[in-house]
Design an enzyme around this catalytic site. Sequence first.
Site, PDB file in Angstrom:
ATOM      1  CB  CYS A 199      -0.169  -2.612  13.604  1.00  0.00           C
ATOM      2  SG  CYS A 199       0.410  -2.394  11.915  1.00  0.00           S
TER       3      CYS A 199
ATOM      4  CD  GLU B 215      -2.514  -1.052   2.715  1.00  0.00           C
ATOM      5  OE1 GLU B 215      -2.293  -0.124   3.519  1.00  0.00           O
ATOM      6  OE2 GLU B 215      -3.246  -2.004   2.961  1.00  0.00           O
TER       7      GLU B 215
ATOM      8  CB  CYS C 139       2.229   7.420   3.535  1.00  0.00           C
ATOM      9  SG  CYS C 139       2.420   6.189   4.827  1.00  0.00           S
TER      10      CYS C 139
ATOM     11  CG  ASN D  51      -7.878   4.337  11.927  1.00  0.00           C
ATOM     12  OD1 ASN D  51      -9.019   3.926  11.734  1.00  0.00           O
ATOM     13  ND2 ASN D  51      -7.337   5.358  11.312  1.00  0.00           N
TER      14      ASN D  51
ATOM     15  CB  CYS E 155      -1.084   1.294   9.175  1.00  0.00           C
ATOM     16  SG  CYS E 155       0.371   0.303   9.141  1.00  0.00           S
TER      17      CYS E 155
ATOM     18  CB  CYS F 121       5.203  -5.501   9.654  1.00  0.00           C
ATOM     19  SG  CYS F 121       6.372  -4.872  10.877  1.00  0.00           S
TER      20      CYS F 121
ATOM     21  CB  CYS G  86       2.417  -3.445  16.814  1.00  0.00           C
ATOM     22  SG  CYS G  86       4.168  -3.016  16.704  1.00  0.00           S
TER      23      CYS G  86
HETATM   24  N1  SAH Z   1       6.824   0.082  11.403  1.00  0.00           N
HETATM   25  C1  SAH Z   1       6.957   1.478  11.566  1.00  0.00           C
HETATM   26  C2  SAH Z   1       6.316   2.289  10.453  1.00  0.00           C
HETATM   27  C3  SAH Z   1       5.022   1.811   9.898  1.00  0.00           C
HETATM   28  S1  SAH Z   1       3.636   1.963  10.978  1.00  0.00           S
HETATM   29  C4  SAH Z   1       6.433   1.902  12.925  1.00  0.00           C
HETATM   30  O1  SAH Z   1       5.819   1.092  13.603  1.00  0.00           O
HETATM   31  O2  SAH Z   1       6.695   3.032  13.311  1.00  0.00           O
HETATM   32  C5  SAH Z   1       3.320   3.715  10.911  1.00  0.00           C
HETATM   33  C6  SAH Z   1       2.646   4.257  12.152  1.00  0.00           C
HETATM   34  O3  SAH Z   1       1.281   3.823  12.212  1.00  0.00           O
HETATM   35  C7  SAH Z   1       3.296   3.845  13.454  1.00  0.00           C
HETATM   36  O4  SAH Z   1       3.400   4.931  14.342  1.00  0.00           O
HETATM   37  C8  SAH Z   1       2.314   2.829  13.977  1.00  0.00           C
HETATM   38  O5  SAH Z   1       2.432   2.645  15.358  1.00  0.00           O
HETATM   39  C9  SAH Z   1       1.010   3.445  13.539  1.00  0.00           C
HETATM   40  N2  SAH Z   1      -0.139   2.550  13.559  1.00  0.00           N
HETATM   41  C10 SAH Z   1      -0.194   1.251  13.234  1.00  0.00           C
HETATM   42  N3  SAH Z   1      -1.444   0.775  13.378  1.00  0.00           N
HETATM   43  C11 SAH Z   1      -2.199   1.809  13.787  1.00  0.00           C
HETATM   44  C12 SAH Z   1      -3.566   1.942  14.121  1.00  0.00           C
HETATM   45  N4  SAH Z   1      -4.399   0.917  14.034  1.00  0.00           N
HETATM   46  N5  SAH Z   1      -3.988   3.159  14.513  1.00  0.00           N
HETATM   47  C13 SAH Z   1      -3.153   4.215  14.596  1.00  0.00           C
HETATM   48  N6  SAH Z   1      -1.851   4.148  14.299  1.00  0.00           N
HETATM   49  C14 SAH Z   1      -1.382   2.948  13.914  1.00  0.00           C
HETATM   50 FE1  SF4 Z   2       5.089  -3.333  12.032  1.00  0.00          FE
HETATM   51 FE2  SF4 Z   2       2.709  -2.258  12.332  1.00  0.00          FE
HETATM   52 FE3  SF4 Z   2       4.328  -2.520  14.446  1.00  0.00          FE
HETATM   53 FE4  SF4 Z   2       4.929  -0.707  12.530  1.00  0.00          FE
HETATM   54  S1  SF4 Z   2       3.138  -0.692  13.885  1.00  0.00           S
HETATM   55  S2  SF4 Z   2       6.310  -2.193  13.512  1.00  0.00           S
HETATM   56  S3  SF4 Z   2       4.142  -1.800  10.697  1.00  0.00           S
HETATM   57  S4  SF4 Z   2       3.444  -4.207  13.254  1.00  0.00           S
END
Ligand code: SAH
Ligand code: SF4
Length: 345
Positions: A121, A94, A107, A292, A335, A114, A118
Amino acid sequence: MLPAPIILVGKTLGELENLLLTWGEPRYRGEQIAHWLYGQIVDDVGSMSNIPGILRTRLAEETVLHPARVETVRHSVDGTRKYLLSLGDEALIETVYIPEISRTTVCISTQVGCGMGCTFCATGLGGLTRNLTSGEIVDQILQVALDVGALPSNVVFMGMGEPLANYEQLLKAIAIINAPWGLDIGIRHLTISTCGVVPGIRRLGKEGLGLTLAVSLHAADDEKRSQIMPINNIYSIGELMGSLQGYVKDTSRRVTIEYALMADFNDSMADARNLVGLLEGLLCHVNLIPINPVQGGPHTKPRDSQVEKFLGALKRSGLAVSIRKERGQDIAAACGQLRGQWEAE
Ligand code: SAH
Ligand code: SF4
């Protein structure tokens, strides 16, 4: 069997020159081709008008310009566009385009999926498929530029994947994005977001690049952070803060702290106090992001009044803080969401 075609986007000027030299062509053809790829952003060899016909024929036969292809684009009422791109092996990634009054931002993703896991995410839920190549990283910007008609002013590495887990290809992509012979986007217009890969942060600081580092903190104590971000079991908050102080010292750049607010998890006044205490003495800016929620996930969005309370507490303590505007809500621009929907359809 025919040899696999050579993919041109993702090659540095030096690599393009070497390729042309091995073909018995003069070195300067490398720079001409870089100009067509990264400056003029053409999508076929036929448009390279200063390249002799015989060389264009060879390029058309033995190379592919772009490693990514647009599968779908969704347009938001606010101008945001979300792209689903497919790669040579049919992997899907994406990319999001976000126009604003004073700038345009793309972006981009750095991995297919990944591996960081987390809990909040959508990308993390599916695990890691593979790293992207430098070409696949750079081509996301070019595909958007082909669609909207211009390169963006800013690029954020905040799409799918953990940039610092794909360090070599990330740095090669940054070199191409930043170079005068490349996309020529200023280094200060680039932001890398990491979940806290401490050795990568230290290494990046030493590169002397001056780009913006954003760190997904999301919790100010180890117990809470480990519950939502498994990386915290490897690099604790203390180690992370040490690496950020080092980054600021090495680059003289302010870091961005990303804090996704999750209802009744990390949004209390005690959480705000913890965060203020943790960030004391760090040159930083805090970005608050109301979460989100992912489908079936454990976290929900706090009420607006709670977000305001949290913001107020941070502001009163003197921290530089802002709330991330939500863009493209109607097209699932957060994301990992579009790929999830696509695959479920
Ligand atoms: N892996 C990197 C970059 C990609 S994620 C990281 O984790 O920083 C980009 C951003 O989106 C990160 O700050 C992540 O914590 C946030 N993110 C992921 N899922 C999300 C969600 N459901 N709601 C809000 N932010 C989210
Ligand atoms: Fe990976 Fe999502 Fe965690 Fe960023 S927020 S490190 S994309 S699992």
